[in-house]
Design a protein around this motif. Structure first.
Motif, short mmCIF file in Angstrom:
data_model
loop_
_atom_site.label_atom_id
_atom_site.label_comp_id
_atom_site.label_asym_id
_atom_site.label_seq_id
_atom_site.Cartn_x
_atom_site.Cartn_y
_atom_site.Cartn_z
N VAL A 189 0.85 -1.19 0.00
CA VAL A 189 0.00 0.00 0.00
C VAL A 189 0.89 1.24 0.00
CG1 VAL A 189 -1.77 1.30 1.25
CG2 VAL A 189 -1.84 -1.22 1.23
N GLU A 200 -4.81 5.96 -1.45
CA GLU A 200 -4.02 4.74 -1.36
C GLU A 200 -3.89 4.12 -2.74
OE1 GLU A 200 -4.91 3.28 3.22
OE2 GLU A 200 -5.80 2.15 1.54
N CYS A 202 -2.24 0.49 -4.50
CA CYS A 202 -1.61 -0.81 -4.33
C CYS A 202 -0.72 -1.10 -5.53
CB CYS A 202 -2.66 -1.91 -4.18
SG CYS A 202 -3.48 -1.89 -2.56
N ARG A 231 -5.25 -7.38 4.57
CA ARG A 231 -4.26 -6.33 4.78
C ARG A 231 -3.59 -6.50 6.14
NH1 ARG A 231 -5.18 0.15 3.91
NH2 ARG A 231 -5.53 -0.64 1.78
#
Length: 391
Positions: A189, A200, A202, A231
């Motif tokens: 992240v 955010e 990924c 997560r």
């Protein structure tokens, strides 16, 4: 007409946004964000805003009175005797909060400890926060006649320390990487900007150390039992820190007290949002992007990783237990019994009994982990009152 002055949070946000904009691919890791939010030299939480105790954002075992520090002092006295009474004998407190724990330890050693130990003692505080250093130095000024100094961990010579490195609720505040399972792969992240708002992102892992971390633990978060979107956190900073501590220790102990789990409990599939928590004015919540520079960010400690890291850097595993059991073995039960002796007033009895019970409450402070490691110790030197009955 002059523009209104920006608040510290706004200034820190400007610094954060500039850092993102100037970074490769215009994104930074969550660990970079957490380091800035907590440790920026001027506007970070620990540098300027941290408040510990009943009126602050959180409290520690040392906030409940002198018993915690005095019981640790008893353990340190045994360590000194186990090592053969070395002179000098170093106690290195890493992350000393507002200084209350150091005060309680030193006052007990001065009033109740062995005079030879006190004469040999060199007490070093390792602290990053300028704000906390000021608080510590003010509180500990009456103890300035003792050998008490503030130093940087990197300034210590390799294998210089004979004694004990210790910390209480330090490792949980190290910046952590956030990772997330996306389909059949593990991603990291990151934080970026969209329409001048924090978002955010990924993407691929920022370092192979993250994949190696889980490989060393024998865990594969891409397996089917871990749901998509799982997560969690990885505290690489804790491993770097412990490696440095081991490098500086010549002969003695490393005592780590904190909240956390074994790797198997930490990374169980049901804990699908990790352990990251935020504390603001004694309220806990889950938004690490709120109250920038004004709240504590913390994640549970993976004690298995500390054990394995220590072993790879020459630290012997001596014991792991819960804080409640550790303190009971050092005499906390005797202190509870003493409250019935008639020496104390009723209000003091109630207040101190409540504090002592909080220190050993299994669902609270008493459930914290106590990890003891050592270096270059004989078999006899590995036996300590606080741990041996509960390994």
């Amino acid at each position: 007409m002059s523009l209104p002055e920006l608040s510290p949070a706004q200034k820190l946000q400007e610094i954060l946004y500039a850092k993102i904009a100037s970074s490769p691919a215009q994104k930074i890791t969550f660990a970079d964000y957490m380091a800035l939010a907590l440790y920026h030299q001027e506007y970070g939480y620990y540098s300027s805003r941290v408040s510990i105790g009943a009126e602050g954002d959180f409290f520690t075992s040392a906030s409940l009175g002198k018993d915690f520090g005095e019981l640790l002092a008893i353990q340190f006295g045994e360590m000194w005797r186990n090592l053969g009474g070395p002179d000098p004998f170093y106690l290195v407190e890493m992350g000393a909060g507002n200084g209350e724990l150091a005060q309680d330890i030193l006052l007990y050693l001065e009033s109740e400890g062995d005079r030879s130990l006190l004469a040999a003692l060199k007490y070093i505080i390792i602290e990053q926060s300028p704000s906390l250093i000021k608080q510590q130095q003010k509180l500990l000024q009456p103890l300035a006649h003792l050998d008490l100094t503030w130093q940087d961990l990197t300034a210590l010579a390799d294998e210089e320390i004979e004694g004990c490195f210790f910390s209480n609720e330090l490792v949980d505040a190290f910046p952590v990487h956030l990772v997330q399972k996306s389909q059949n792969q593990l991603e990291e992240v990151y934080l970026g900007l969209k329409n001048n708002q924090l978002v955010e992102i990924c993407d691929r892992l920022s370092t192979p150390k993250l994949a190696q971390y889980f490989a060393d633990l024998g865990l594969d978060l891409t397996q089917e039992q871990y749901p998509v979107g799982y997560r969690t956190e990885v505290n690489l900073a804790a491993l770097d820190w412990l490696a440095k501590v081991a490098q500086k220790l010549r002969h003695g102990y490393v005592l780590t007290i904190d909240y956390g789990y074994s790797a198997a409990k930490y990374y169980r599939p049901a804990r699908n949002q990790g352990t990251l928590q935020c504390y603001y004015q004694h309220r806990r919540h889950n938004n690490p992007y709120a109250n920038l520079g004004h709240q504590d960010l913390t994640a549970q400690v993976n004690f298995t990783a500390l054990e394995d890291c220590g072993a790879s850097h020459g630290l012997q595993q001596l014991g792991f237990t819960q804080q409640g059991l550790f303190l009971m073995a050092l005499g906390l039960g005797d202190r509870l019994n003493e409250l019935s002796s008639g020496k104390f007033g009723l209000s003091e009895i109630f207040k101190r009994r409540d504090a002592l019970h909080q220190l050993i409450e299994p669902t609270g402070l008493g459930g914290y982990g106590v990890l003891l490691q050592g270096k270059n110790l004989t078999t006899a030197q590995q036996s300590l009152q606080g741990l041996t009955d509960y390994i």
